[in-house]
Design a protein around this motif. Sequence first.
Motif, PDB file in Angstrom:
ATOM      1  N   GLY A  68       0.818  -1.219   0.000  1.00  0.00           N
ATOM      2  CA  GLY A  68       0.000   0.000   0.000  1.00  0.00           C
ATOM      3  C   GLY A  68       0.844   1.257   0.000  1.00  0.00           C
ATOM      4  O   GLY A  68       0.553   2.221  -0.715  1.00  0.00           O
ATOM      5  N   ARG A  69       1.927   1.277   0.796  1.00  0.00           N
ATOM      6  CA  ARG A  69       2.811   2.446   0.822  1.00  0.00           C
ATOM      7  C   ARG A  69       3.508   2.647  -0.517  1.00  0.00           C
ATOM      8  O   ARG A  69       3.629   3.778  -1.002  1.00  0.00           O
ATOM      9  N   ALA A  70       3.975   1.557  -1.129  1.00  0.00           N
ATOM     10  CA  ALA A  70       4.630   1.669  -2.438  1.00  0.00           C
ATOM     11  C   ALA A  70       3.641   2.177  -3.483  1.00  0.00           C
ATOM     12  O   ALA A  70       3.997   3.008  -4.334  1.00  0.00           O
ATOM     13  N   PHE A  71       2.391   1.708  -3.425  1.00  0.00           N
ATOM     14  CA  PHE A  71       1.374   2.147  -4.373  1.00  0.00           C
ATOM     15  C   PHE A  71       1.073   3.632  -4.193  1.00  0.00           C
ATOM     16  O   PHE A  71       0.988   4.377  -5.176  1.00  0.00           O
ATOM     17  N   GLU A  72       0.949   4.093  -2.946  1.00  0.00           N
ATOM     18  CA  GLU A  72       0.713   5.520  -2.685  1.00  0.00           C
ATOM     19  C   GLU A  72       1.875   6.370  -3.178  1.00  0.00           C
ATOM     20  O   GLU A  72       1.670   7.446  -3.743  1.00  0.00           O
ATOM     21  N   ARG A  73       3.098   5.901  -2.966  1.00  0.00           N
ATOM     22  CA  ARG A  73       4.275   6.644  -3.434  1.00  0.00           C
ATOM     23  C   ARG A  73       4.279   6.739  -4.959  1.00  0.00           C
ATOM     24  O   ARG A  73       4.595   7.781  -5.538  1.00  0.00           O
ATOM     25  N   TRP A  74       3.909   5.649  -5.617  1.00  0.00           N
ATOM     26  CA  TRP A  74       3.859   5.617  -7.077  1.00  0.00           C
ATOM     27  C   TRP A  74       2.791   6.574  -7.590  1.00  0.00           C
ATOM     28  O   TRP A  74       3.031   7.338  -8.535  1.00  0.00           O
ATOM     29  N   GLN A  75       1.605   6.574  -6.978  1.00  0.00           N
ATOM     30  CA  GLN A  75       0.521   7.470  -7.405  1.00  0.00           C
ATOM     31  C   GLN A  75       0.888   8.932  -7.147  1.00  0.00           C
ATOM     32  O   GLN A  75       0.578   9.802  -7.945  1.00  0.00           O
ATOM     33  N   GLY A  76       1.549   9.195  -6.028  1.00  0.00           N
ATOM     34  CA  GLY A  76       1.980  10.558  -5.725  1.00  0.00           C
ATOM     35  C   GLY A  76       2.988  11.070  -6.735  1.00  0.00           C
ATOM     36  O   GLY A  76       2.942  12.234  -7.150  1.00  0.00           O
ATOM     37  N   ALA A  77       3.900  10.218  -7.152  1.00  0.00           N
ATOM     38  CA  ALA A  77       4.896  10.614  -8.159  1.00  0.00           C
ATOM     39  C   ALA A  77       4.217  10.883  -9.495  1.00  0.00           C
ATOM     40  O   ALA A  77       4.604  11.815 -10.218  1.00  0.00           O
ATOM     41  N   ALA A  78       3.200  10.095  -9.833  1.00  0.00           N
ATOM     42  CA  ALA A  78       2.482  10.317 -11.092  1.00  0.00           C
ATOM     43  C   ALA A  78       1.752  11.657 -11.057  1.00  0.00           C
ATOM     44  O   ALA A  78       1.752  12.399 -12.056  1.00  0.00           O
ATOM     45  N   ALA A  79       1.155  12.012  -9.926  1.00  0.00           N
ATOM     46  CA  ALA A  79       0.464  13.300  -9.800  1.00  0.00           C
ATOM     47  C   ALA A  79       1.467  14.458  -9.890  1.00  0.00           C
ATOM     48  O   ALA A  79       1.185  15.491 -10.504  1.00  0.00           O
ATOM     49  N   GLU A  80       2.633  14.276  -9.301  1.00  0.00           N
ATOM     50  CA  GLU A  80       3.658  15.317  -9.357  1.00  0.00           C
ATOM     51  C   GLU A  80       4.158  15.524 -10.784  1.00  0.00           C
ATOM     52  O   GLU A  80       4.343  16.656 -11.232  1.00  0.00           O
ATOM     53  N   ARG A  81       4.348  14.426 -11.525  1.00  0.00           N
ATOM     54  CA  ARG A  81       4.765  14.555 -12.930  1.00  0.00           C
ATOM     55  C   ARG A  81       3.698  15.239 -13.762  1.00  0.00           C
ATOM     56  O   ARG A  81       3.998  16.048 -14.647  1.00  0.00           O
ATOM     57  N   ALA A  82       2.430  14.935 -13.507  1.00  0.00           N
ATOM     58  CA  ALA A  82       1.334  15.565 -14.254  1.00  0.00           C
ATOM     59  C   ALA A  82       1.296  17.069 -13.976  1.00  0.00           C
ATOM     60  O   ALA A  82       1.105  17.871 -14.899  1.00  0.00           O
ATOM     61  N   ALA A  83       1.493  17.457 -12.720  1.00  0.00           N
ATOM     62  CA  ALA A  83       1.512  18.883 -12.382  1.00  0.00           C
ATOM     63  C   ALA A  83       2.681  19.587 -13.060  1.00  0.00           C
ATOM     64  O   ALA A  83       2.557  20.717 -13.536  1.00  0.00           O
ATOM     65  N   TYR A  84       3.831  18.924 -13.132  1.00  0.00           N
ATOM     66  CA  TYR A  84       4.990  19.501 -13.806  1.00  0.00           C
ATOM     67  C   TYR A  84       4.702  19.690 -15.292  1.00  0.00           C
ATOM     68  O   TYR A  84       5.025  20.733 -15.863  1.00  0.00           O
ATOM     69  N   ARG A  85       4.081  18.690 -15.923  1.00  0.00           N
ATOM     70  CA  ARG A  85       3.767  18.818 -17.351  1.00  0.00           C
ATOM     71  C   ARG A  85       2.808  19.981 -17.615  1.00  0.00           C
ATOM     72  O   ARG A  85       2.908  20.648 -18.639  1.00  0.00           O
ATOM     73  N   LEU A  86       1.895  20.244 -16.693  1.00  0.00           N
ATOM     74  CA  LEU A  86       0.972  21.363 -16.868  1.00  0.00           C
ATOM     75  C   LEU A  86       1.680  22.709 -16.753  1.00  0.00           C
ATOM     76  O   LEU A  86       1.214  23.705 -17.305  1.00  0.00           O
ATOM     77  N   SER A  87       2.800  22.752 -16.027  1.00  0.00           N
ATOM     78  CA  SER A  87       3.510  24.015 -15.858  1.00  0.00           C
ATOM     79  C   SER A  87       4.538  24.282 -16.949  1.00  0.00           C
ATOM     80  O   SER A  87       5.116  25.371 -17.009  1.00  0.00           O
ATOM     81  N   LEU A  88       4.783  23.336 -17.846  1.00  0.00           N
ATOM     82  CA  LEU A  88       5.794  23.513 -18.894  1.00  0.00           C
ATOM     83  C   LEU A  88       5.551  24.738 -19.791  1.00  0.00           C
ATOM     84  O   LEU A  88       6.516  25.402 -20.178  1.00  0.00           O
ATOM     85  N   PRO A  89       4.309  25.092 -20.145  1.00  0.00           N
ATOM     86  CA  PRO A  89       4.128  26.277 -20.993  1.00  0.00           C
ATOM     87  C   PRO A  89       4.600  27.580 -20.350  1.00  0.00           C
ATOM     88  O   PRO A  89       4.837  28.567 -21.043  1.00  0.00           O
ATOM     89  N   PHE A  90       4.784  27.600 -19.028  1.00  0.00           N
ATOM     90  CA  PHE A  90       5.187  28.824 -18.351  1.00  0.00           C
ATOM     91  C   PHE A  90       6.692  28.958 -18.202  1.00  0.00           C
ATOM     92  O   PHE A  90       7.174  29.969 -17.700  1.00  0.00           O
ATOM     93  N   LEU A  91       7.458  27.979 -18.649  1.00  0.00           N
ATOM     94  CA  LEU A  91       8.917  28.048 -18.551  1.00  0.00           C
ATOM     95  C   LEU A  91       9.462  29.061 -19.545  1.00  0.00           C
ATOM     96  O   LEU A  91       8.929  29.246 -20.631  1.00  0.00           O
ATOM     97  N   GLY A  92      10.526  29.725 -19.146  1.00  0.00           N
ATOM     98  CA  GLY A  92      11.192  30.652 -20.054  1.00  0.00           C
ATOM     99  C   GLY A  92      11.063  32.094 -19.601  1.00  0.00           C
ATOM    100  O   GLY A  92      10.406  32.415 -18.614  1.00  0.00           O
ATOM    101  N   ASP A  93      11.700  32.994 -20.346  1.00  0.00           N
ATOM    102  CA  ASP A  93      11.646  34.428 -20.050  1.00  0.00           C
ATOM    103  C   ASP A  93      10.406  35.018 -20.691  1.00  0.00           C
ATOM    104  O   ASP A  93      10.069  34.691 -21.830  1.00  0.00           O
ATOM    105  N   HIS A  94       9.749  35.912 -19.973  1.00  0.00           N
ATOM    106  CA  HIS A  94       8.529  36.534 -20.485  1.00  0.00           C
ATOM    107  C   HIS A  94       8.756  38.035 -20.625  1.00  0.00           C
ATOM    108  O   HIS A  94       9.228  38.700 -19.722  1.00  0.00           O
ATOM    109  N   ASP A  95       8.394  38.561 -21.765  1.00  0.00           N
ATOM    110  CA  ASP A  95       8.539  39.988 -22.053  1.00  0.00           C
ATOM    111  C   ASP A  95       7.385  40.731 -21.386  1.00  0.00           C
ATOM    112  O   ASP A  95       6.234  40.334 -21.507  1.00  0.00           O
ATOM    113  N   PRO A  96       7.680  41.826 -20.691  1.00  0.00           N
ATOM    114  CA  PRO A  96       6.606  42.582 -20.044  1.00  0.00           C
ATOM    115  C   PRO A  96       5.595  43.157 -21.034  1.00  0.00           C
ATOM    116  O   PRO A  96       4.479  43.495 -20.667  1.00  0.00           O
ATOM    117  N   ARG A  97       5.942  43.251 -22.309  1.00  0.00           N
ATOM    118  CA  ARG A  97       5.029  43.786 -23.307  1.00  0.00           C
ATOM    119  C   ARG A  97       4.127  42.698 -23.897  1.00  0.00           C
ATOM    120  O   ARG A  97       3.428  42.944 -24.877  1.00  0.00           O
TER     121      ARG A  97
END
Length: 101
Positions: A68-97
């Motif tokens: 059960g602990r290994a399964f929870e750790r695996w599911q938590g890592a999958a959720a963390e990877r999904a959150a990271y993939r959602l934030s990829l469009p915000f990477l990089g330098d952004h022009d104030p204009r």
Amino acid sequence: MSMADLVAAGAPELPEGYFYRIRETSISNLTVEIRQQKGRWRSALVADTYVIHKADEPAEESVVRACGRAFERWQGAAAERAAYRLSLPFLGDHDPRGGRR
């Protein structure tokens, strides 16, 4: 103990292509691994945890709790990877204009 026995005893059921492996790491230590089948003879480690033995409970319950602990750790890592993939469009330098560099 087979995979069906582990699930019947209360371990979380894994999706198709994944399995539990219980390994002995030393004289008194066991680990539970979740592995993904990569072919007939190969598999990749996805998550693992130590089996914590308690004097007042059977060994089977200790192994099931570790599954059960290994399964929870695996599911938590999958959720963390999904959150990271959602934030990829915000990477990089952004022009104030309004542009992106």
